[in-house]
Design an enzyme around this catalytic site. Structure first.
Site, PDB file in Angstrom:
ATOM      1  N   GLU A   1      39.329  96.089  21.451  1.00 46.97           N
ATOM      2  CA  GLU A   1      38.247  96.053  20.465  1.00 46.97           C
ATOM      3  C   GLU A   1      37.538  94.707  20.483  1.00 46.97           C
ATOM      4  O   GLU A   1      36.317  94.628  20.415  1.00 46.97           O
ATOM      5  CB  GLU A   1      38.807  96.302  19.056  1.00 46.97           C
TER       6      GLU A   1
ATOM      7  N   CYS B   1      41.913  92.249  15.081  1.00 48.83           N
ATOM      8  CA  CYS B   1      40.650  92.926  15.433  1.00 48.83           C
ATOM      9  C   CYS B   1      39.898  93.353  14.180  1.00 48.83           C
ATOM     10  O   CYS B   1      38.665  93.288  14.148  1.00 48.83           O
ATOM     11  CB  CYS B   1      40.918  94.123  16.331  1.00 48.83           C
TER      12      CYS B   1
ATOM     13  N   GLU C   1      45.874  91.398  29.022  1.00 46.35           N
ATOM     14  CA  GLU C   1      47.112  90.675  28.702  1.00 46.35           C
ATOM     15  C   GLU C   1      47.235  89.402  29.536  1.00 46.35           C
ATOM     16  O   GLU C   1      46.446  89.152  30.452  1.00 46.35           O
ATOM     17  CB  GLU C   1      48.308  91.612  28.902  1.00 46.35           C
TER      18      GLU C   1
ATOM     19  N   CYS D   1      42.754  92.058  22.688  1.00 49.71           N
ATOM     20  CA  CYS D   1      42.717  93.509  22.482  1.00 49.71           C
ATOM     21  C   CYS D   1      41.400  94.103  22.977  1.00 49.71           C
ATOM     22  O   CYS D   1      40.374  93.408  23.065  1.00 49.71           O
ATOM     23  CB  CYS D   1      42.851  93.846  21.005  1.00 49.71           C
TER      24      CYS D   1
ATOM     25  N   CYS E   1      44.406  96.520  15.357  1.00 55.11           N
ATOM     26  CA  CYS E   1      45.347  95.543  14.801  1.00 55.11           C
ATOM     27  C   CYS E   1      44.632  94.677  13.758  1.00 55.11           C
ATOM     28  O   CYS E   1      43.397  94.676  13.645  1.00 55.11           O
ATOM     29  CB  CYS E   1      45.936  94.688  15.914  1.00 55.11           C
TER      30      CYS E   1
HETATM   31  N1  THU Z   1      46.100  96.369  21.666  1.00 53.32           N
HETATM   32  C1  THU Z   1      44.758  96.630  21.690  1.00 53.32           C
HETATM   33  O1  THU Z   1      44.095  96.485  22.718  1.00 53.32           O
HETATM   34  N2  THU Z   1      44.179  97.044  20.529  1.00 53.32           N
HETATM   35  C2  THU Z   1      44.833  97.212  19.342  1.00 53.32           C
HETATM   36  O2  THU Z   1      44.203  97.475  18.322  1.00 53.32           O
HETATM   37  C3  THU Z   1      46.286  97.096  19.298  1.00 53.32           C
HETATM   38  C4  THU Z   1      46.922  96.481  20.487  1.00 53.32           C
HETATM   39  C5  THU Z   1      46.747  95.938  22.905  1.00 53.32           C
HETATM   40  C6  THU Z   1      47.233  94.527  22.907  1.00 53.32           C
HETATM   41  C7  THU Z   1      48.345  94.597  23.947  1.00 53.32           C
HETATM   42  O3  THU Z   1      47.767  94.408  25.229  1.00 53.32           O
HETATM   43  C8  THU Z   1      48.865  95.998  23.852  1.00 53.32           C
HETATM   44  O4  THU Z   1      47.873  96.730  23.140  1.00 53.32           O
HETATM   45  C9  THU Z   1      50.198  96.121  23.132  1.00 53.32           C
HETATM   46  O5  THU Z   1      50.165  95.480  21.909  1.00 53.32           O
END
Ligand code: THU
Length: 128
Positions: A54, A88, A43, A52, A85
């Site tokens: 992935e 990704c 983040e 993310c 998401c």
């Molecule tokens: N996030 C992921 O790492 N992968 C996903 O497929 C969905 C969301 C993370 C992004 C962010 O740091 C946190 O989850 C909340 O959205």
């Protein structure tokens, strides 16, 4: 026998940098040659720049020339286990829609193909 991808993704989840959402995600991507590449979410104070888990795993693999993958396994604390998401899905689709996507939560797991998660995908072939 425990799937080695689960262990790898759990280890990556421990390295998640998620001070804002507190939602830690780990991903483990299995290449065609059996190698495993991991990633966690990273983040940022400028929230929209978050990466993310992935995509972190995918970028790690492609950065060393690996482009063919069999499976990706995602570990989160969501129940039901979280699918990747939309961003990704699109980024993973660049390297093939046959990818098996498995998501593991605290109690259950789910599995799809990327083709199921991203029907009518925009793929590199469309640019030809
Ligand atoms: N996030 C992921 O790492 N992968 C996903 O497929 C969905 C969301 C993370 C992004 C962010 O740091 C946190 O989850 C909340 O959205």
């Amino acid at each position: 026998m425990v799937d080695p991808l689960v262990e790898a993704a759990r280890e990556a989840q421990r390295h998640a940098y998620a001070p804002y959402s507190k939602y830690a995600v780990g991903a483990a991507l299995e290449a065609d040659d059996g190698r495993i590449f991991t990633g966690s979410n990273v983040e940022n104070a400028s929230y929209g720049l978050t990466n993310c888990a992935e995509r972190t795993a995918l970028f790690t693999a492609t950065s060393v020339g690996v482009r063919r993958f069999r499976r990706v396994l995602i570990v989160s604390n969501s129940e039901p286990p979280a699918p990747p998401c939309g961003a990704c899905r699109q980024v993973l689709a660049e390297f093939g829609l046959d990818l098996v996507v498995r998501s593991v939560g605290p109690r259950t797991e789910r599995q799809w193909t990327l083709r199921e998660l991203l029907p009518d995908a925009f793929t590199p072939e469309l640019l030809a």
